[in-house]
Scaffold this motif. Structure first.
Motif, short mmCIF file in Angstrom:
data_model
loop_
_atom_site.label_atom_id
_atom_site.label_comp_id
_atom_site.label_asym_id
_atom_site.label_seq_id
_atom_site.Cartn_x
_atom_site.Cartn_y
_atom_site.Cartn_z
N GLY A 268 90.26 35.86 14.65
CA GLY A 268 88.84 36.21 14.59
C GLY A 268 87.95 35.07 15.04
N ALA A 269 88.24 33.86 14.53
CA ALA A 269 87.44 32.69 14.93
C ALA A 269 87.61 32.39 16.41
CB ALA A 269 87.84 31.48 14.09
N GLY A 270 88.86 32.47 16.90
CA GLY A 270 89.11 32.18 18.30
C GLY A 270 88.44 33.18 19.22
N VAL A 271 88.54 34.47 18.90
CA VAL A 271 87.94 35.51 19.74
C VAL A 271 86.41 35.43 19.69
CG1 VAL A 271 87.61 38.00 20.00
CG2 VAL A 271 89.90 37.08 19.58
N LEU A 272 85.84 35.28 18.50
CA LEU A 272 84.38 35.17 18.39
C LEU A 272 83.86 33.96 19.17
CD1 LEU A 272 83.74 36.09 14.64
CD2 LEU A 272 83.14 37.42 16.67
N SER B 264 91.61 25.60 20.61
CA SER B 264 90.63 24.76 19.91
C SER B 264 89.61 25.58 19.13
CB SER B 264 89.92 23.85 20.92
OG SER B 264 90.84 23.00 21.57
N GLY B 265 89.15 26.69 19.69
CA GLY B 265 88.18 27.52 18.98
C GLY B 265 88.74 28.03 17.67
N ALA B 266 90.00 28.48 17.69
CA ALA B 266 90.65 28.96 16.47
C ALA B 266 90.88 27.83 15.49
CB ALA B 266 91.97 29.65 16.82
N ILE B 267 91.29 26.65 16.00
CA ILE B 267 91.51 25.50 15.13
C ILE B 267 90.22 25.08 14.46
CG2 ILE B 267 92.19 23.07 15.04
CD1 ILE B 267 94.54 24.92 15.54
N TYR C 186 81.46 24.57 23.83
CA TYR C 186 81.11 25.87 23.25
C TYR C 186 82.22 26.37 22.33
CZ TYR C 186 77.61 26.05 27.01
OH TYR C 186 76.57 25.77 27.85
N GLY C 187 83.47 26.28 22.79
CA GLY C 187 84.58 26.78 22.00
C GLY C 187 84.73 26.06 20.67
N HIS C 188 84.57 24.73 20.68
CA HIS C 188 84.70 23.95 19.45
C HIS C 188 83.60 24.30 18.45
CE1 HIS C 188 87.40 20.46 21.07
NE2 HIS C 188 87.79 21.65 21.51
N VAL C 189 82.36 24.21 18.91
CA VAL C 189 81.21 24.42 18.01
C VAL C 189 81.14 25.86 17.54
CG1 VAL C 189 78.70 24.34 17.83
CG2 VAL C 189 79.91 22.51 19.05
N LEU C 190 81.29 26.79 18.47
CA LEU C 190 81.19 28.21 18.11
C LEU C 190 82.40 28.66 17.29
CD1 LEU C 190 79.79 29.53 21.50
CD2 LEU C 190 78.53 29.21 19.36
N GLY C 191 83.56 28.05 17.52
CA GLY C 191 84.73 28.35 16.70
C GLY C 191 84.50 27.94 15.25
N PHE C 192 83.91 26.76 15.07
CA PHE C 192 83.59 26.30 13.71
C PHE C 192 82.61 27.26 13.04
CE2 PHE C 192 80.46 24.15 11.04
CZ PHE C 192 81.28 23.71 10.00
N ILE C 193 81.57 27.64 13.75
CA ILE C 193 80.57 28.56 13.19
C ILE C 193 81.21 29.90 12.84
CG2 ILE C 193 78.47 29.87 13.70
CD1 ILE C 193 77.58 27.51 15.45
N ALA C 194 82.09 30.40 13.71
CA ALA C 194 82.77 31.67 13.46
C ALA C 194 83.64 31.57 12.20
CB ALA C 194 83.63 32.06 14.66
N GLY C 195 84.38 30.47 12.07
CA GLY C 195 85.21 30.29 10.88
C GLY C 195 84.38 30.23 9.61
N PHE C 196 83.24 29.56 9.68
CA PHE C 196 82.36 29.45 8.51
C PHE C 196 81.82 30.82 8.12
CE2 PHE C 196 78.60 28.24 6.10
CZ PHE C 196 79.02 27.10 5.42
N ILE C 197 81.51 31.66 9.12
CA ILE C 197 81.01 33.01 8.86
C ILE C 197 82.10 33.91 8.29
CG2 ILE C 197 80.11 35.10 9.96
CD1 ILE C 197 78.64 33.27 11.93
N ILE C 198 83.32 33.76 8.81
CA ILE C 198 84.44 34.58 8.35
C ILE C 198 84.90 34.18 6.95
CG2 ILE C 198 86.91 35.05 8.77
CD1 ILE C 198 86.29 34.89 11.77
N ALA C 199 84.71 32.92 6.59
CA ALA C 199 85.25 32.35 5.35
C ALA C 199 85.00 33.20 4.10
CB ALA C 199 84.72 30.93 5.15
#
Length: 253
Positions: free
Chosen positions: A104-108, A128-131, A177-190
């Motif tokens: 989810g984080a990687g795709v978002l 990296s986005g998923a990580i 973009y992948g790093h920053v947006l991946g982090f934001i996605a993970g925070f939202i999914i958490a």
């Protein structure tokens, strides 16, 4: 949470099957990429996150880049990061929620990257986005679910996250973009995946033992064999320094 104490690869696979499967996929697809075979080269090319092809409707490219890497060090660094940060979350969330969180984080992150930077020339690969999505989940725990993470692990995750974020902006050829947006996605999914999550306990505390004949279990056995790991767990600063050194070496190559 981030010190591996499994006794063998078999034990690691047993307790963390999803992380293990992703690692195998990383390695297999990297091998496919380096083999000078036309079919394999085409297969790899079909997975690269090329925005030009996505504009033409090849939406699977939002998913496939998560498992592909540009070179050996790229693959090893992301795999090392997954081994370091993935197991605890897989145990805490369970298999399906971990898959949801990771993919989810990687795709978002990939979708958001496409929307923010829709340039036809842009292309990317890497987990990296998923990580960084996993980082987002851990940071959410540090901020809002402190009962799920101990103080030492919280310090480690914050220092490594900050270091990773700094390296994101100062190193060339990084998908910012992948790093920053991946982090934001993970925070939202958490908050979704952490519902009913249980605190992580190392493998050695989850094992059950049965006496066999006259052989009795010695409760002090693991204290002797795990003396170094126990000292490290009691000294999170030392662990942090070790992890930072490893990351710095890998990222400088």
């Amino acid at each position: 949470m981030f010190i591996r104490n499994e006794r063998s690869m078999k034990e690691f696979i047993r307790y963390y099957p999803i992380v293990s499967a992703i690692l195998v996929i990383h390695l297999a697809l990297w091998i496919v990429d380096i083999l000078p075979i036309g079919f394999f080269e085409r297969l790899y090319d079909l997975g690269v996150g090329r925005h030009y092809q996505i504009h033409k409707g090849e939406y699977w490219r939002f998913i496939t880049p998560i498992f592909l890497h540009g070179d050996l060090m790229h693959m090893l660094f992301n795999s090392f990061s997954l081994v370091l940060f993935g197991p605890a979350l897989e145990q805490m969330l369970g298999k399906w929620k971990f898959i949801l969180a990771y993919l989810g984080a990687g795709v978002l992150a990939n979708v958001a990257t496409f929307l923010i930077n829709p340039s036809f020339m842009f292309s990317h690969v890497g987990a990296s986005g998923a990580i960084f999505g996993l980082f987002g989940i851990y940071v959410f725990m540090v901020a809002f679910r402190k009962s799920l993470i101990d103080a030492g692990s919280a310090r480690i995750i914050m220092i490594i996250f900050i270091l990773g974020l700094i390296m994101t902006f100062i190193r060339p050829n990084i998908n910012i973009y992948g790093h920053v947006l991946g982090f934001i996605a993970g925070f939202i999914i958490a908050p979704l995946v952490l519902n009913k999550a249980k605190r992580y306990y190392p493998v050695r505390y989850r094992r059950s033992y049965q006496d066999e004949g006259d052989i009795q279990f010695n409760p002090n056995r693991w204290k002797k064999r795990g003396k170094l790991s126990t000292k490290l767990r009691q000294n999170p600063v030392a662990v942090t320094i070790i992890v930072i050194i490893i990351l710095a070496i890998l990222m400088s190559l």
